[in-house]
Scaffold this active site. Structure first.
Site, PDB file in Angstrom:
ATOM      1  N   HIS A 131       0.816  -1.224   0.000  1.00  0.00           N
ATOM      2  CA  HIS A 131       0.000   0.000   0.000  1.00  0.00           C
ATOM      3  C   HIS A 131       0.843   1.265   0.000  1.00  0.00           C
ATOM      4  CE1 HIS A 131      -3.784   1.750  -0.179  1.00  0.00           C
ATOM      5  NE2 HIS A 131      -4.247   1.580   1.055  1.00  0.00           N
ATOM      6  N   ASP A 158      -2.489   1.622  -4.899  1.00  0.00           N
ATOM      7  CA  ASP A 158      -3.752   2.022  -4.295  1.00  0.00           C
ATOM      8  C   ASP A 158      -4.823   0.963  -4.556  1.00  0.00           C
ATOM      9  OD1 ASP A 158      -5.165   2.642  -6.861  1.00  0.00           O
ATOM     10  OD2 ASP A 158      -3.605   4.169  -6.981  1.00  0.00           O
TER      11      ASP A 158
END
Length: 530
Positions: free
Chosen positions: A503, A507
């Protein structure tokens, strides 16, 4: 009669063992009819290495940041003869198993590590009694054995091996039957000890020093040696080879590096400095973990097992992965179309001797989706300042092998068809079951798939491999009721996918769009070809 330029031979013993003959090349000498020996002028005497010499074969750097290996089995036992390049021992690192070959020809004398022991890089593996005469003959193969010495001697250069100068006007014999050659050699052998103390550790049968032995492109050596030379910016043509037929051994290069001046040692690359810093930090973390684990209570009935090999690598890898923030995404796919597609392709695969499962179809579909979202086939730099988009889809497949969890990868999936992927997967599965996966099979992966469905289960939370930004877990195929487009309940085959992404650079929308494209390809297999 002895003629001008003849070689004088004599033998000596060291510690009760036969040593190589010592010889002297004379500037000139003659033998008269009454056996009077006369030597005129100055002669250079060259001493060769001992015929037999015990070599301590050390575990050298085998790349991939490996610091120690576990001894799985010895192919040769003490007292047995061994040939150069003959497999000597099978070892297992924290990444793969491999065979280490002998760099010498001779007899195995002693093992320094038993089966199951851990050997660190730089430690001795075994002692080999080698035949130096064979080394000498290979390193000077360009000179015939029986070629007479030149009548005109060549002056010794500045960096020639240690020599001794003998000046005599005449030598008389006490017995007509005494060999004149023996007396000259005996004079030399009387001063043998101080000469041996001056010999360089890298002794060579050639009396002259050569700056360039051969062009760098024509050096006969292995890719691992070339890699080490490239890392240290070493010109291989300046390193003296000692292997058979002029082969440059890794030991030759390591000895050359040890003899470099301190200034050359200070010229290291930024990558080496980063690796050293990383190793030190890992060792520091390991010491902290060990310090915390000291208080673990061990009672009767408990079993303590050391963490070694592949398990040790898993500890290190998963500890590093815990520092990465994971993003999870889950989806279910209807695979009725994929099941029918496999039934159609299976006879063609059987004709070529290929076992076709669902996995090669899924791997190809993942590659097609990666082409649309290349950021999922990238790597984030260690300082998180750059994202490297990888050109090859090297898709790893997690395998449960007899020696633990391994993740070999199929290279360049984007350029392979389904049957080629299936053939490569069959080969990797066979090597994994036999414990013969190579380091190159495990290196270079860009994305990983874990097919937990072969064991059982539907969803999972896969943990990223450090250096990758996406990993997927595939569940088992189940026949479940679902609503069709008209609202009717119909039985369909369902498979579940679980994704984890880094992350820091990926995304949620990117993973969702990637999953939707993959779902479309698998549910409509004709898209595999268009």
């Amino acid at each position: 009669k002895m003629r001008r330029g003849s070689r004088v031979i004599s033998s000596s013993c060291r510690n009760g063992r036969l040593c190589t003959p010592r010889y002297a090349t004379t500037q000139s000498f003659s033998v008269s009819s009454n056996q009077e020996k006369r030597v005129s002028g100055k002669r250079w005497i060259y001493l060769s290495r001992p015929l037999w010499e015990v070599k301590n074969f050390k575990l050298t750097d085998i790349g991939e940041g490996i610091a120690e290996v576990e001894i799985l089995r010895w192919y040769v036992q003490p007292g047995q003869n061994v040939e150069e390049f003959q497999p000597l021992v099978e070892v297992m690192s924290d990444k793969a198993t491999l065979d280490i070959s002998s760099p010498y020809t001779g007899k195995l004398v002693k093992l320094h590590h038993e089966t199951g022991a851990m050997a660190k890089v730089g430690e001795g593996l075994c002692d080999i009694d080698i035949d130096s005469s064979s080394e000498s003959s290979t390193s000077t193969h360009s000179e015939p054995k029986n070629q007479p010495a030149p009548s005109t001697p060549t002056p010794a250069p500045k960096q020639s091996p240690p020599t001794q100068t003998v000046q005599q006007s005449s030598v008389s014999s006490s017995s007509p039957s005494q060999n004149p050659a023996k007396q000259i050699a005996d004079d030399v052998l009387s001063n043998q000890k101080p000469l041996q103390q001056q010999q360089h550790t890298q002794t060579s049968s050639a009396p002259t020093h050569i700056d360039h032995y051969q062009s760098n492109e024509k050096v006969l050596t292995t890719p691992a040696v070339r890699r080490i030379a490239k890392e240290h910016n070493i010109d291989l043509s300046r390193v003296r080879p000692t292997g058979k037929q002029g082969r440059l051994l890794k030991e030759d290069l390591l000895n050359y590096l040890e003899n470099l001046s301190s200034s050359s040692h200070q010229q290291t690359t930024q990558q080496q400095q980063q690796q050293q810093t990383q190793v030190q930090s890992q060792q520091s973390r390991s010491q902290q973990v060990e310090a915390r684990d000291v208080d673990i209570e061990v009672v009767e009935g408990d079993k303590v097992v050391p963490v070694t090999g592949i398990v040790k690598n898993m500890v290190k890898t998963m500890t590093a992965a815990a520092q990465i923030p994971h993003f999870g995404f889950y989806e279910e796919l209807i695979v009725d179309g994929m099941i029918e597609f496999r039934k159609t392709m299976k006879p063609l695969a059987d004709e070529q001797g290929i076992k076709l499962t669902y996995m090669p179809i899924i791997i190809k579909a993942v590659s097609i989706a990666l082409s649309k979202y290349p950021i999922l086939n990238s790597k984030l730099s260690k300082d998180t300042s750059k994202i490297v988009y990888k050109g090859s889809h090297n898709i790893g497949v997690a395998m449960d092998t007899p020696r633990g969890l391994l993740v070999p990868n199929i290279k360049d999936v984007q350029n392979k068809n389904i049957l080629q992927i299936a053939a490569e997967l069959n080969k990797l599965q066979k090597l994994g079951a036999e414990g013969k996966l190579r380091a190159e099979d495990l290196a270079g992966g860009t994305i990983t798939l874990s097919n937990i469905g072969t064991i059982g289960g539907t969803y999972a939370s896969p943990v990223l491999m450090p250096g990758e930004v996406l990993i997927g877990a595939i569940g088992k195929i189940q026949k479940l009721p679902r609503y069709d487009a008209k609202g009717n309940i119909v039985p369909v085959n369902i498979i579940n996918f679980s994704w984890s992404a880094d992350h820091r650079c990926i995304d949620g929308a990117t993973v969702a769009n990637f999953s939707n494209l993959l779902k479309s390809v698998i549910e409509n297999p004709l898209r595999l070809f268009f």
